[in-house]
Design a protein around this motif. Sequence first.
Motif, PDB file in Angstrom:
ATOM      1  N   UNK A 207      48.804  48.824  38.633  1.00 24.05           N
ATOM      2  CA  UNK A 207      48.615  47.918  39.757  1.00 24.05           C
ATOM      3  C   UNK A 207      49.723  47.962  40.775  1.00 24.05           C
ATOM      4  N   UNK A 208      50.976  48.040  40.305  1.00 25.36           N
ATOM      5  CA  UNK A 208      52.098  48.037  41.244  1.00 25.36           C
ATOM      6  C   UNK A 208      52.254  49.364  41.977  1.00 25.36           C
ATOM      7  N   UNK A 209      51.498  50.390  41.548  1.00 28.97           N
ATOM      8  CA  UNK A 209      51.529  51.682  42.223  1.00 28.97           C
ATOM      9  C   UNK A 209      50.356  51.855  43.191  1.00 28.97           C
ATOM     10  N   UNK A 213      45.986  47.906  50.201  1.00 29.53           N
ATOM     11  CA  UNK A 213      44.571  47.644  50.479  1.00 29.53           C
ATOM     12  C   UNK A 213      43.752  47.620  49.191  1.00 29.53           C
ATOM     13  N   UNK A 214      44.100  48.521  48.269  1.00 31.43           N
ATOM     14  CA  UNK A 214      43.373  48.541  46.993  1.00 31.43           C
ATOM     15  C   UNK A 214      43.687  47.298  46.178  1.00 31.43           C
TER      16      UNK A 214
END
Length: 247
Positions: A207-209, A213-214
Amino acid sequence: MPFINPEDGYLTVINLFKTDALERVDRLVTEMRSIVDTADFPGWISSTVHRGQEKPGTANFIQWRGKQDLESRYSADEFKHHTIPVFKEITTFVRLMQTEVELGQRHPSLGGVTEISPDRDDYTAIEILGVRPSDQSDLIAVLGAAHDWLVDVPGYRSQSVMRGIRSRNLEGTGGELKTVGTENDFVVVYSQWDGKESYDAFRALAGDEQPAARRKSRDRRDSLTTAADRNTYRAVHTRSASQPVVA
């Protein structure tokens, strides 16, 4: 070959089957191929059988002229007294889902409309997302907007979003189908990728990568979704009616 095009106005039925053994998948595919190869139902347009990849099961992507034609198929003695018993025997889960195609989106390099065929090498993901009926349109909009960032994901080919109308299973009595949930309480996402490696990399990105927008799209989607079910597939068999049917 079948195409996914919102402008066609077809009733799109996605029949999802799960089973607990790989050998039963072989029989599922065989039974489905037999039905598809002999299909001559009024209003039937096409059927494309998909074989599960990550989990044992199959999905049949079927296009009909409209609901009345589908209900005539379901009310036939052959369906009630042969088709239902056969699939009840070899499955652990069945959903027969009526939908309408809301969005058909492709990577800009592909153009045209989305084609589904065993002659292609698409790695296909089918997601069934539960949603409150009052939130269904909002979820469809969020999923559709995701195309804007999906085009930058390596391996992405297409995404089709379908508005769920009604879902049933085989647990009714006397050959009748049983309604599952309520009307308009699900959305189906049918996406195509260039292979398993690309799709797995997309799913595995922490998630942190993920691009902003995603992450925003994911958070909004999660807030609207009440349940989620997913499997990946390869199309293994298809057939269309010899004469076009006007929707």
